[in-house]
Write a protein that holds these residues in place. Structure first.
Motif, short mmCIF file in Angstrom:
data_model
loop_
_atom_site.label_atom_id
_atom_site.label_comp_id
_atom_site.label_asym_id
_atom_site.label_seq_id
_atom_site.Cartn_x
_atom_site.Cartn_y
_atom_site.Cartn_z
N UNK A 79 8.16 -18.91 35.68
CA UNK A 79 7.84 -17.81 34.76
C UNK A 79 6.35 -17.73 34.44
N UNK A 80 5.72 -18.90 34.22
CA UNK A 80 4.30 -18.90 33.86
C UNK A 80 3.50 -18.31 35.02
N UNK A 81 3.90 -18.71 36.22
CA UNK A 81 3.18 -18.20 37.39
C UNK A 81 3.41 -16.68 37.54
N UNK A 82 4.63 -16.23 37.23
CA UNK A 82 4.88 -14.79 37.40
C UNK A 82 4.07 -13.98 36.39
N UNK A 83 3.90 -14.52 35.19
CA UNK A 83 3.06 -13.82 34.19
C UNK A 83 1.62 -13.78 34.71
N UNK A 84 1.13 -14.87 35.27
CA UNK A 84 -0.26 -14.81 35.74
C UNK A 84 -0.38 -13.94 36.99
N UNK A 85 0.66 -13.86 37.80
CA UNK A 85 0.65 -12.92 38.94
C UNK A 85 0.49 -11.48 38.42
#
Ligand code: BGC
Length: 356
Positions: A79-85
């Motif tokens: 999830x954290x990575x998808x927000x930064x994506x």
């Protein structure tokens, strides 16, 4: 009715029920005007499963045909990575965002961030909840669950209580809840009547086959070989469960369901270790989503087929039809539709001709 015609009719019927127009204008409208080509940001949960690579390729190809460029990010189920994506795509000043959320609740934040930048958001296949989402495009997910459970019920012996194992999808994916809801519609009355007994059930974290395998192994430890079917929610989890069955010499003896018509699942079906899958024509979803996203990028209206409540708003939505695939109709469905080649599906059979 011919298969292709059926799908077209099914989606047209839905589209006649309600028609809605969506559009969002915002600060990035100027960017669209200044740029020669609309720019679409596609944020995906994962590319590890076969289906999502297909979705990406079909989407990008159609968007390019329509004159748009696509930037793709994949978050590897994080999830954290998808927000930064999504942050990265916003800072690249995309004109529209298409999101396949890993976690439908967590991605509400991404939708809010996009809206603050004037960018509309289309949720692809999986719903994003609790936010002012612009458009949702998917298949009839509750129907998928119903068809899986109905198949299982129709194909088990009638004369005694049937014992089944239920392997659900990822709790963080709203679709997994819808598949379960559809399955429950069929199973709950039979469970209440004592005709079906659930000997083991669990959710599969991140839909990972290795987690599904653990659930199936736990079921075998608990019930031995004393159950009739595994209601697996997709082909990935079915694959994991069948590995566990194989290790105990039970593959092919216990009915296993699936979904996605992945090539490996179609091969297992013709080989007899998986009983069914659900074919969801990804090309229809990906192409229609690319068309809608391109319109949204140009701030043109999109007509939708219905509305789905995401706990905050009624999201304009498009739901496409699905088809049950078995050994018997493999040629008339996925092969006829060009989703897989017969040579690939039947590759692992010793006598391909004789087995069809
Ligand atoms: C999709 C399924 C897929 C699963 C795991 C669900 O949201 O609808 O087609 O098998 O995710 O990726």
């Amino acid at each position: 009715m011919k298969f292709r015609i059926f799908l077209v009719v099914a989606s047209c019927v839905v589209s006649l029920i309600t028609g809605f127009v969506i559009s969002r204008s915002g600060s990035s409208t100027e960017a669209v005007g200044a740029r020669a080509k609309p720019l679409i940001g596609l944020s995906m949960d994962t590319l590890k499963e076969e289906r999502w690579q297909g979705d990406r390729d079909l989407f990008v190809t159609r968007a390019r045909e329509l004159g748009a460029d696509v930037l793709v990010q994949s978050a590897n189920s994080d999830d954290t990575r998808q927000i930064s994506d999504v942050q990265a795509l916003i800072s690249r000043r995309v004109d529209v965002l298409v999101i396949v959320p890993h976690n439908g609740a967590a991605m509400a934040k991404a939708v809010n961030m996009a809206h603050d930048a004037g960018i509309p958001v289309l949720a692809y296949d999986r719903l994003i909840t609790d936010c002012d989402l612009d458009l949702y495009m998917t298949f009839d997910n509750e129907k998928v669950g119903e068809l899986q459970a109905q198949f299982l019920v129709n194909h088990l012996l009638k004369e005694r209580t049937k014992k089944i194992v239920r392997i659900y999808g990822a709790k963080t994916d709203n679709n997994a809840l819808l598949y379960k809801r559809g399955q429950d519609k069929v199973l709950t009355p039979l469970i209440k009547k004592g005709e079906i007994e659930v000997v083991h059930e669990d959710w599969t974290q991140d839909w990972r086959p290795e987690n599904a395998k653990k659930i199936a192994s736990a079921a075998i430890t608990k019930a031995g070989a004393n159950f009739d079917a595994i209601l697996a929610s997709n082909d990935g989890t079915a694959g994991g469960a069948i590995q566990a069955l194989s290790e105990e010499g039970l593959a092919g003896k216990i009915l296993v369901t699936g979904q996605d018509a992945e090539l490996s699942a179609c091969q297992r079906i013709v080989n007899g270790t998986q009983a069914m899958t659900i074919y969801k024509p990804l090309s229809q979803l990906a192409k229609q989503a690319a068309e809608a996203a391109t319109k949204m990028a140009k701030r043109k209206p999109v007509f939708t087929l219905g509305k789905i409540d995401n706990k905050k708003v009624e999201v304009p939505s498009i739901l496409l039809g699905v088809v049950v695939v078995t050994k018997e109709n493999m040629m008339d469905t996925v092969v006829k539709d060009g989703f897989h080649k017969a040579a690939d599906v039947y590759r692992s059979l010793p006598d391909a001709q004789g087995s069809r």
